[in-house]
Design an enzyme around this catalytic site. Structure first.
Site, PDB file in Angstrom:
ATOM      1  N   ASP A  37      -2.691   4.248   1.505  1.00  0.00           N
ATOM      2  CA  ASP A  37      -2.224   2.895   1.209  1.00  0.00           C
ATOM      3  C   ASP A  37      -0.724   2.878   0.957  1.00  0.00           C
ATOM      4  O   ASP A  37      -0.245   3.533   0.037  1.00  0.00           O
ATOM      5  CB  ASP A  37      -2.990   2.414  -0.047  1.00  0.00           C
ATOM      6  CG  ASP A  37      -2.671   0.990  -0.459  1.00  0.00           C
ATOM      7  OD1 ASP A  37      -1.957   0.297   0.276  1.00  0.00           O
ATOM      8  OD2 ASP A  37      -3.160   0.582  -1.528  1.00  0.00           O
ATOM      9  N   MET A  84      -1.907   7.164  -2.482  1.00  0.00           N
ATOM     10  CA  MET A  84      -0.825   6.196  -2.274  1.00  0.00           C
ATOM     11  C   MET A  84       0.303   6.847  -1.473  1.00  0.00           C
ATOM     12  O   MET A  84       0.733   7.967  -1.781  1.00  0.00           O
ATOM     13  CB  MET A  84      -0.254   5.719  -3.625  1.00  0.00           C
ATOM     14  CG  MET A  84      -1.192   4.872  -4.469  1.00  0.00           C
ATOM     15  SD  MET A  84      -1.785   3.352  -3.696  1.00  0.00           S
ATOM     16  CE  MET A  84      -0.250   2.491  -3.313  1.00  0.00           C
ATOM     17  N   HIS A 140      -8.876  -5.337   1.644  1.00  0.00           N
ATOM     18  CA  HIS A 140      -8.259  -4.577   0.555  1.00  0.00           C
ATOM     19  C   HIS A 140      -7.601  -5.581  -0.396  1.00  0.00           C
ATOM     20  O   HIS A 140      -6.711  -6.342   0.001  1.00  0.00           O
ATOM     21  CB  HIS A 140      -7.222  -3.605   1.127  1.00  0.00           C
ATOM     22  CG  HIS A 140      -6.616  -2.701   0.102  1.00  0.00           C
ATOM     23  ND1 HIS A 140      -7.228  -1.543  -0.343  1.00  0.00           N
ATOM     24  CD2 HIS A 140      -5.442  -2.785  -0.588  1.00  0.00           C
ATOM     25  CE1 HIS A 140      -6.463  -0.956  -1.234  1.00  0.00           C
ATOM     26  NE2 HIS A 140      -5.366  -1.695  -1.418  1.00  0.00           N
ATOM     27  N   MET A 151      -4.699  -1.857 -10.119  1.00  0.00           N
ATOM     28  CA  MET A 151      -3.470  -1.268 -10.660  1.00  0.00           C
ATOM     29  C   MET A 151      -3.274  -1.903 -12.020  1.00  0.00           C
ATOM     30  O   MET A 151      -2.347  -2.691 -12.244  1.00  0.00           O
ATOM     31  CB  MET A 151      -2.293  -1.559  -9.708  1.00  0.00           C
ATOM     32  CG  MET A 151      -2.365  -0.738  -8.432  1.00  0.00           C
ATOM     33  SD  MET A 151      -1.385  -1.441  -7.098  1.00  0.00           S
ATOM     34  CE  MET A 151      -2.598  -2.534  -6.380  1.00  0.00           C
ATOM     35  N   HIS A 177      -8.489  -2.589  -5.304  1.00  0.00           N
ATOM     36  CA  HIS A 177      -7.629  -1.502  -5.775  1.00  0.00           C
ATOM     37  C   HIS A 177      -7.001  -1.977  -7.080  1.00  0.00           C
ATOM     38  O   HIS A 177      -6.092  -2.818  -7.058  1.00  0.00           O
ATOM     39  CB  HIS A 177      -6.585  -1.223  -4.677  1.00  0.00           C
ATOM     40  CG  HIS A 177      -5.477  -0.310  -5.073  1.00  0.00           C
ATOM     41  ND1 HIS A 177      -4.293  -0.238  -4.355  1.00  0.00           N
ATOM     42  CD2 HIS A 177      -5.344   0.574  -6.094  1.00  0.00           C
ATOM     43  CE1 HIS A 177      -3.492   0.648  -4.912  1.00  0.00           C
ATOM     44  NE2 HIS A 177      -4.105   1.148  -5.984  1.00  0.00           N
ATOM     45  N   ASP A 205      -5.503  -6.067  -3.827  1.00  0.00           N
ATOM     46  CA  ASP A 205      -4.633  -5.389  -4.788  1.00  0.00           C
ATOM     47  C   ASP A 205      -4.536  -6.186  -6.080  1.00  0.00           C
ATOM     48  O   ASP A 205      -4.010  -7.300  -6.082  1.00  0.00           O
ATOM     49  CB  ASP A 205      -3.231  -5.231  -4.182  1.00  0.00           C
ATOM     50  CG  ASP A 205      -3.220  -4.194  -3.088  1.00  0.00           C
ATOM     51  OD1 ASP A 205      -3.583  -3.040  -3.372  1.00  0.00           O
ATOM     52  OD2 ASP A 205      -2.880  -4.542  -1.932  1.00  0.00           O
ATOM     53  N   MET A 235      -2.939  -6.338  -9.710  1.00  0.00           N
ATOM     54  CA  MET A 235      -1.836  -5.784 -10.516  1.00  0.00           C
ATOM     55  C   MET A 235      -1.679  -6.610 -11.783  1.00  0.00           C
ATOM     56  O   MET A 235      -1.732  -7.846 -11.729  1.00  0.00           O
ATOM     57  CB  MET A 235      -0.538  -5.870  -9.718  1.00  0.00           C
ATOM     58  CG  MET A 235      -0.608  -5.215  -8.355  1.00  0.00           C
ATOM     59  SD  MET A 235       0.951  -5.437  -7.494  1.00  0.00           S
ATOM     60  CE  MET A 235       0.557  -4.733  -5.896  1.00  0.00           C
ATOM     61  N   SER A 273      -4.457  -5.381   3.696  1.00  0.00           N
ATOM     62  CA  SER A 273      -4.182  -5.716   2.295  1.00  0.00           C
ATOM     63  C   SER A 273      -3.832  -7.194   2.205  1.00  0.00           C
ATOM     64  O   SER A 273      -2.812  -7.651   2.727  1.00  0.00           O
ATOM     65  CB  SER A 273      -3.015  -4.884   1.769  1.00  0.00           C
ATOM     66  OG  SER A 273      -2.548  -5.472   0.567  1.00  0.00           O
TER      67      SER A 273
END
Ligand code: DX5
Ligand code: ZN
Length: 214
Positions: free
Chosen positions: A173, A135, A31, A66, A64, A33, A35, A7
């Site tokens: 994750d 998760m 990966h 979010m 990913h 993330d 957000m 990540s």
């Protein structure tokens, strides 16, 4: 064969190129993330960083999301060269439509669930996506403690996938490290995401190779 996805949230942003090269050399996926400060109480990074990583990445990019209303950005992530795109089940009114949109943009699609959402709620989407993201911490921050219930959740999901003879990988994750990697693989995880375990180590390549030895 288990896949390792570092990540990049825990990478060294002052020396990002060095960390991208390490992932190219040692791991299977990047990966990323994303957000928005609304779906989760944190803001990570956006397209300038994604595009910079994409420009040097030799391994597929696994984003990913979010964020609320993920459908709004699906096309934009495809334009950035993302290969795998996941969003949270409860971030949109019509998860099936988002999966179709992701596939329509030529990407693999995944659905993520936080630890408080029963994995049974993913069952209707088995056969409609390439992977599910379970998760093992609440989405929002790197460096949290692994939640032990995750093993049972992965087993439940894995047996439903197997029972239907479907082709659907399980990605896990949050708080993944060499300590729990074997048990996660045994429970049925196919992709291990690891942020702090990899990047806070003095020898990330060595951590990745121990994550692989499961
Ligand atoms: C958490 C993110 C994770 C996180 C993992 O919201 O989805 O990908 O970066 O970091 P570690 O491995 O440190 O828990
Ligand atoms: Zn993640």
């Amino acid at each position: 064969m288990i896949q390792i996805a570092p990540s990049m949230l825990s990478a060294d942003f002052l020396h990002l190129e060095k960390d991208v090269e390490m992932v190219n050399a040692c791991a299977d996926l990047f990966h990323l993330d994303i957000m928005d400060g609304v779906f989760v109480p944190n803001i990570s990074y956006g397209f300038p960083v994604v595009d910079a990583i994409a420009s040097k990445a030799e391994k597929p990019l696994d984003a990913h999301l979010m964020i609320v209303r993920p459908e709004t950005y699906v096309k934009r992530f495809a334009e950035s060269g993302i290969s795998m795109l996941s969003f949270h089940l409860n971030a949109t009114e019509d998860p099936g439509a988002v999966l179709d949109l992701i596939h329509g943009c030529g990407m693999k699609a995944g659905i993520a669930v936080n630890p408080d959402i029963p994995v049974e709620r993913l069952f209707p989407y088995i056969g409609r996506c390439e992977y599910m993201l379970v998760m093992s911490v609440f989405a929002g921050f790197g460096g949290q403690k692994f939640i032990e219930d995750t093993y049972g959740r992965i087993r439940t999901l894995k047996s439903e996938i197997a029972g239907r003879g479907a082709d659907c990988l399980i990605e896990v994750d949050g708080g993944v490290s060499a300590k729990n990697a074997s048990a996660l693989a045994e429970a049925g995880a196919d992709i291990l995401v690891a942020g702090s375990a990899v990047f806070k180590s003095s020898d990330p390549a060595d951590v990745i190779s121990s994550l692989r030895k499961v």
